[in-house]
Design a protein around this motif. Sequence first.
Motif, PDB file in Angstrom:
ATOM      1  N   ALA A  26       0.830  -1.205   0.000  1.00 48.82           N
ATOM      2  CA  ALA A  26       0.000   0.000   0.000  1.00 48.82           C
ATOM      3  C   ALA A  26       0.866   1.256   0.000  1.00 48.82           C
ATOM      4  O   ALA A  26       0.599   2.216  -0.748  1.00 48.82           O
ATOM      5  CB  ALA A  26      -0.926  -0.007   1.218  1.00 48.82           C
ATOM      6  N   ASP A  27       1.891   1.251   0.823  1.00 49.67           N
ATOM      7  CA  ASP A  27       2.786   2.409   0.889  1.00 49.67           C
ATOM      8  C   ASP A  27       3.489   2.636  -0.454  1.00 49.67           C
ATOM      9  O   ASP A  27       3.576   3.776  -0.935  1.00 49.67           O
ATOM     10  CB  ASP A  27       3.816   2.191   1.994  1.00 49.67           C
ATOM     11  N   LEU A  28       3.966   1.575  -1.066  1.00 49.63           N
ATOM     12  CA  LEU A  28       4.658   1.706  -2.351  1.00 49.63           C
ATOM     13  C   LEU A  28       3.712   2.151  -3.458  1.00 49.63           C
ATOM     14  O   LEU A  28       4.066   2.985  -4.305  1.00 49.63           O
ATOM     15  CB  LEU A  28       5.318   0.373  -2.727  1.00 49.63           C
ATOM     16  N   LEU A  29       2.509   1.611  -3.459  1.00 53.13           N
ATOM     17  CA  LEU A  29       1.530   2.000  -4.465  1.00 53.13           C
ATOM     18  C   LEU A  29       1.165   3.473  -4.335  1.00 53.13           C
ATOM     19  O   LEU A  29       1.003   4.179  -5.337  1.00 53.13           O
ATOM     20  CB  LEU A  29       0.263   1.137  -4.326  1.00 53.13           C
ATOM     21  N   LEU A  30       1.040   3.924  -3.103  1.00 50.38           N
ATOM     22  CA  LEU A  30       0.685   5.325  -2.879  1.00 50.38           C
ATOM     23  C   LEU A  30       1.801   6.250  -3.343  1.00 50.38           C
ATOM     24  O   LEU A  30       1.552   7.316  -3.899  1.00 50.38           O
ATOM     25  CB  LEU A  30       0.404   5.544  -1.385  1.00 50.38           C
ATOM     26  N   ARG A  31       3.048   5.826  -3.159  1.00 51.98           N
ATOM     27  CA  ARG A  31       4.190   6.688  -3.502  1.00 51.98           C
ATOM     28  C   ARG A  31       4.592   6.599  -4.971  1.00 51.98           C
ATOM     29  O   ARG A  31       5.029   7.594  -5.556  1.00 51.98           O
ATOM     30  CB  ARG A  31       5.383   6.336  -2.618  1.00 51.98           C
ATOM     31  N   HIS A  32       4.427   5.401  -5.570  1.00 52.82           N
ATOM     32  CA  HIS A  32       4.976   5.202  -6.910  1.00 52.82           C
ATOM     33  C   HIS A  32       3.943   4.835  -7.978  1.00 52.82           C
ATOM     34  O   HIS A  32       4.256   4.920  -9.166  1.00 52.82           O
ATOM     35  CB  HIS A  32       6.048   4.101  -6.870  1.00 52.82           C
ATOM     36  N   GLY A  33       2.745   4.404  -7.566  1.00 56.66           N
ATOM     37  CA  GLY A  33       1.739   4.041  -8.557  1.00 56.66           C
ATOM     38  C   GLY A  33       1.806   2.581  -8.974  1.00 56.66           C
ATOM     39  O   GLY A  33       2.844   1.918  -8.845  1.00 56.66           O
ATOM     40  N   TYR A  34       0.707   2.102  -9.485  1.00 63.34           N
ATOM     41  CA  TYR A  34       0.534   0.689  -9.812  1.00 63.34           C
ATOM     42  C   TYR A  34       1.583   0.173 -10.793  1.00 63.34           C
ATOM     43  O   TYR A  34       2.163  -0.894 -10.608  1.00 63.34           O
ATOM     44  CB  TYR A  34      -0.872   0.484 -10.369  1.00 63.34           C
ATOM     45  N   ARG A  35       1.833   0.916 -11.836  1.00 61.28           N
ATOM     46  CA  ARG A  35       2.674   0.402 -12.925  1.00 61.28           C
ATOM     47  C   ARG A  35       4.162   0.325 -12.569  1.00 61.28           C
ATOM     48  O   ARG A  35       4.918  -0.388 -13.225  1.00 61.28           O
ATOM     49  CB  ARG A  35       2.456   1.256 -14.173  1.00 61.28           C
ATOM     50  N   ARG A  36       4.580   1.037 -11.540  1.00 60.21           N
ATOM     51  CA  ARG A  36       6.011   1.066 -11.209  1.00 60.21           C
ATOM     52  C   ARG A  36       6.395   0.123 -10.073  1.00 60.21           C
ATOM     53  O   ARG A  36       7.583  -0.096  -9.832  1.00 60.21           O
ATOM     54  CB  ARG A  36       6.420   2.496 -10.836  1.00 60.21           C
ATOM     55  N   VAL A  37       5.408  -0.426  -9.365  1.00 57.39           N
ATOM     56  CA  VAL A  37       5.712  -1.271  -8.200  1.00 57.39           C
ATOM     57  C   VAL A  37       5.736  -2.735  -8.620  1.00 57.39           C
ATOM     58  O   VAL A  37       4.815  -3.221  -9.288  1.00 57.39           O
ATOM     59  CB  VAL A  37       4.675  -1.057  -7.085  1.00 57.39           C
ATOM     60  N   HIS A  56       1.510 -16.058  -0.288  1.00 54.41           N
ATOM     61  CA  HIS A  56       0.226 -15.439   0.050  1.00 54.41           C
ATOM     62  C   HIS A  56      -0.583 -15.093  -1.204  1.00 54.41           C
ATOM     63  O   HIS A  56      -1.793 -15.298  -1.234  1.00 54.41           O
ATOM     64  CB  HIS A  56       0.461 -14.166   0.870  1.00 54.41           C
ATOM     65  N   TRP A  57       0.093 -14.554  -2.210  1.00 57.50           N
ATOM     66  CA  TRP A  57      -0.591 -14.158  -3.443  1.00 57.50           C
ATOM     67  C   TRP A  57       0.228 -14.637  -4.634  1.00 57.50           C
ATOM     68  O   TRP A  57       1.433 -14.395  -4.704  1.00 57.50           O
ATOM     69  CB  TRP A  57      -0.765 -12.637  -3.493  1.00 57.50           C
ATOM     70  N   LYS A  58      -0.446 -15.297  -5.551  1.00 56.57           N
ATOM     71  CA  LYS A  58       0.253 -15.956  -6.658  1.00 56.57           C
ATOM     72  C   LYS A  58       0.702 -14.990  -7.742  1.00 56.57           C
ATOM     73  O   LYS A  58       1.617 -15.295  -8.509  1.00 56.57           O
ATOM     74  CB  LYS A  58      -0.647 -17.033  -7.275  1.00 56.57           C
ATOM     75  N   THR A  59       0.056 -13.836  -7.836  1.00 49.86           N
ATOM     76  CA  THR A  59       0.414 -12.875  -8.875  1.00 49.86           C
ATOM     77  C   THR A  59       0.441 -11.465  -8.290  1.00 49.86           C
ATOM     78  O   THR A  59      -0.121 -11.192  -7.221  1.00 49.86           O
ATOM     79  CB  THR A  59      -0.583 -12.887 -10.052  1.00 49.86           C
ATOM     80  N   ARG A  60       1.081 -10.597  -9.020  1.00 49.70           N
ATOM     81  CA  ARG A  60       1.130  -9.182  -8.642  1.00 49.70           C
ATOM     82  C   ARG A  60      -0.267  -8.587  -8.580  1.00 49.70           C
ATOM     83  O   ARG A  60      -0.596  -7.848  -7.637  1.00 49.70           O
ATOM     84  CB  ARG A  60       1.998  -8.456  -9.668  1.00 49.70           C
ATOM     85  N   ASP A  61      -1.103  -8.899  -9.571  1.00 42.78           N
ATOM     86  CA  ASP A  61      -2.462  -8.351  -9.583  1.00 42.78           C
ATOM     87  C   ASP A  61      -3.287  -8.848  -8.405  1.00 42.78           C
ATOM     88  O   ASP A  61      -4.109  -8.108  -7.848  1.00 42.78           O
ATOM     89  CB  ASP A  61      -3.163  -8.700 -10.898  1.00 42.78           C
ATOM     90  N   GLN A  62      -3.088 -10.107  -7.997  1.00 41.43           N
ATOM     91  CA  GLN A  62      -3.815 -10.615  -6.836  1.00 41.43           C
ATOM     92  C   GLN A  62      -3.406  -9.877  -5.565  1.00 41.43           C
ATOM     93  O   GLN A  62      -4.248  -9.578  -4.713  1.00 41.43           O
ATOM     94  CB  GLN A  62      -3.572 -12.117  -6.682  1.00 41.43           C
TER      95      GLN A  62
END
Length: 235
Positions: A26-37, A56-62
Amino acid sequence: MSTRTERLRDPGHRAERATAILDTAADLLLRHGYRRVTIDDVATGANIGKGTVYLHWKTRDQLFTAVFEREVLSAIGELRQALRQDPHVCLLHRFACTYFLAIAHRPLLRGFLLADAELLGKLTASRDSSGDDRHIAMSRGYLELLAEHGLLRDDMTPAEIGYAYQATFEGFLHQEATAPADGLDQRADLLARTVRRGFESDRALPDTELRDIAAAATALLTDLIDADRAETGLH
């Protein structure tokens, strides 16, 4: 069995680790956006191995969908708390204003919802459709509750009001993408006035009936939150 293996299998530690991963993402998404994390970024930020994230999660999108779902749960939880504190929040215009502010005060959730359709589609595609069905059913049940108590205009069906209300709410929300940083409370009040004039009746409620409606609306939200938590494993 090694201590590390025991910790990996311990439910308490697993839940704690999942929370840490979600917080970092969440912190990274807030600072850098979906496409860069990337998953590598999340693993590094959480001080764990990349493979641990995939436990925990099989893919980045999950993973990012889980972040999105947690934000939604938090906003709905805030709406429920407001209902418990003030029964008047059960009225459609107050309900809309409260939820609008709950979303607007969460930059990450607001960012998800205001993102381009392709991005939001990628995140929602990995969700179980039963979750969307639950949210639709809750909204329908809430509007039917208001209609039963004569709180909605009688020249439109609850389904028609639901469609028009959702279009109005989403329209206000999407306008936040270009709105100035100040004036949020005024825009929330404008939404409330628009909803009240467009969809509500003029019926005045006795306090006892208002509290009963608020309790019923709170129960609808509680059922939704509990079902979402059970399906996603989020808390």
